[in-house]
Design a protein around this motif. Structure first.
Motif, short mmCIF file in Angstrom:
data_model
loop_
_atom_site.label_atom_id
_atom_site.label_comp_id
_atom_site.label_asym_id
_atom_site.label_seq_id
_atom_site.Cartn_x
_atom_site.Cartn_y
_atom_site.Cartn_z
N GLY A 143 0.83 -1.19 0.08
CA GLY A 143 -0.02 0.01 -0.02
C GLY A 143 0.91 1.21 -0.14
O GLY A 143 2.16 1.25 0.16
N SER A 144 0.25 2.55 -0.08
CA SER A 144 0.86 3.74 -0.06
C SER A 144 1.37 4.05 1.20
O SER A 144 2.00 5.31 1.42
N SER A 145 0.98 3.37 2.39
CA SER A 145 1.45 3.98 3.85
C SER A 145 2.66 3.55 4.00
O SER A 145 3.16 2.39 3.55
N ASP A 146 3.38 4.32 4.72
CA ASP A 146 4.84 4.42 4.95
C ASP A 146 5.20 2.95 5.72
O ASP A 146 6.19 2.40 5.96
N VAL A 155 -1.82 3.92 -4.94
CA VAL A 155 -2.74 2.99 -4.59
C VAL A 155 -3.22 3.36 -2.90
O VAL A 155 -2.82 4.25 -2.44
N SER A 156 -4.25 2.79 -2.44
CA SER A 156 -4.86 3.10 -1.29
C SER A 156 -3.70 2.70 -0.05
O SER A 156 -2.89 1.79 -0.26
N GLY A 176 -13.82 -3.53 -2.11
CA GLY A 176 -13.89 -2.71 -3.05
C GLY A 176 -12.92 -2.39 -4.22
O GLY A 176 -13.08 -1.89 -5.31
N SER A 177 -11.73 -2.95 -3.70
CA SER A 177 -10.50 -2.57 -4.63
C SER A 177 -10.30 -3.92 -5.67
O SER A 177 -10.64 -4.87 -5.37
N GLN A 178 -9.43 -3.67 -6.71
CA GLN A 178 -9.08 -4.72 -7.63
C GLN A 178 -7.70 -4.54 -7.90
O GLN A 178 -6.98 -3.27 -7.73
N ALA A 198 0.35 -6.49 -10.70
CA ALA A 198 0.52 -4.98 -11.34
C ALA A 198 -0.10 -4.06 -10.21
O ALA A 198 -1.42 -4.12 -10.19
N MET A 199 0.52 -3.17 -9.59
CA MET A 199 -0.15 -2.12 -8.66
C MET A 199 0.48 -0.94 -8.79
O MET A 199 1.76 -0.83 -8.72
#
Length: 282
Positions: A143-146, A155-156, A176-178, A198-199
């Protein structure tokens, strides 16, 4: 395996064993009318060695091929989920739809034994993590969190988790994500070695020790349930037929070496006799 066109330049094409031509000619298997694309511009070759893209820049004014936005000079090994581009036309190499039957968190617990050697690896093949490897011992967050194990921009914060449950690996995405797996947009899925995730700008391959990237349709599949995997058993080499050829080569090399040694000895002997004759004559 399928070649899809996200922007609708061509209908989806099934890719099987053999050669599929892509170009501007009417008799190309995939005929595209776009600037910079010539007849027979690219070939997708599927054989026992894997999936290969051939063609590339030929010095003319035609457009180069790109795989995951990297220019292909002559050839490139393809994986399911790779993005191909020739000029303005984008394509995606898609595998079969992955298995989306994922156990609930309460139904299975991720492995926590960090002392065991890693049986699964996540290898970056494009983006920030290209060339870097993460061992999957229990679970990894993406994810985008550190605080994520793999920080992925665009991304979330807690976009997905890759979990190891016994001998199975699952990708669990936020509600709800893909996520793009082998070119297919899916929710939570069961992964197989060789699957490409792929993200954002990142492309990640799930591997196991002994995994050979790019191998597809090259032998007998390891398990019929893993139809989307790129891992196949290695071909069996007939040693009985190979051994006589190696023995003949060794004998030929030995005869050649003996001949060279004999010639050198003969020349040396002739030189000694000539020097002896000169000494006696003087």
């Amino acid at each position: 395996m399928r070649l899809a066109f996200p922007n609708g330049e061509h209908e989806e094409v099934t890719i099987g064993k053999g050669t599929t031509s892509i170009g501007s000619a009417p008799d190309d298997d995939v005929s595209l009318s776009a600037s910079g694309i010539r007849a027979g511009h690219a070939l997708i070759i599927v054989d026992q060695r894997g999936i290969t893209l051939a063609g590339g820049t030929d010095g003319s004014d035609t457009e180069p091929m790109r795989v995951n936005e990297r220019e292909v000079v002559e050839k490139a090994i393809l994986r399911l989920g790779d993005q191909l581009r020739i000029g303005p036309v984008s394509m995606v190499l898609r595998g079969d739809q992955p298995d989306e039957s994922v156990p609930s968190p309460a139904g299975a617990s991720a492995a926590e034994d960090a002392e065991q050697p890693a049986r699964f690896l996540l290898r970056g093949v494009a983006g920030h993590y290209q060339g870097r490897v993460h061992a999957l011992l229990s679970s990894l967050t993406l994810g985008s969190s550190d605080t994520s194990d793999m920080v992925i921009a665009g991304v979330s914060p807690s976009h997905a988790t890759i979990e190891l449950h016994g001998d199975d690996v699952y990708l669990r995405v936020a509600d709800g994500s893909q996520v793009d797996v082998n070119g297919n947009l899916v929710g939570s899925v069961r992964l197989s070695p060789g699957d490409q995730i792929a993200m954002g700008d990142e492309r990640i391959i799930l591997e196991t020790p002994g995994f050979v990237p790019g191998k597809a349709y090259g032998g007998e599949a390891k398990g019929a349930e893993s139809s989307n995997t790129q891992v196949f058993t290695a071909p069996v080499i007939d040693q009985s037929s190979a051994e006589p050829a190696r023995r003949d080569e060794r004998d030929s090399r030995r005869r050649r070496d003996n001949l060279v040694v004999g010639i050198c000895l003969a020349i040396s002997l002739a030189m000694l006799l000539w020097l002896a004759w000169i000494y006696i004559s003087s």
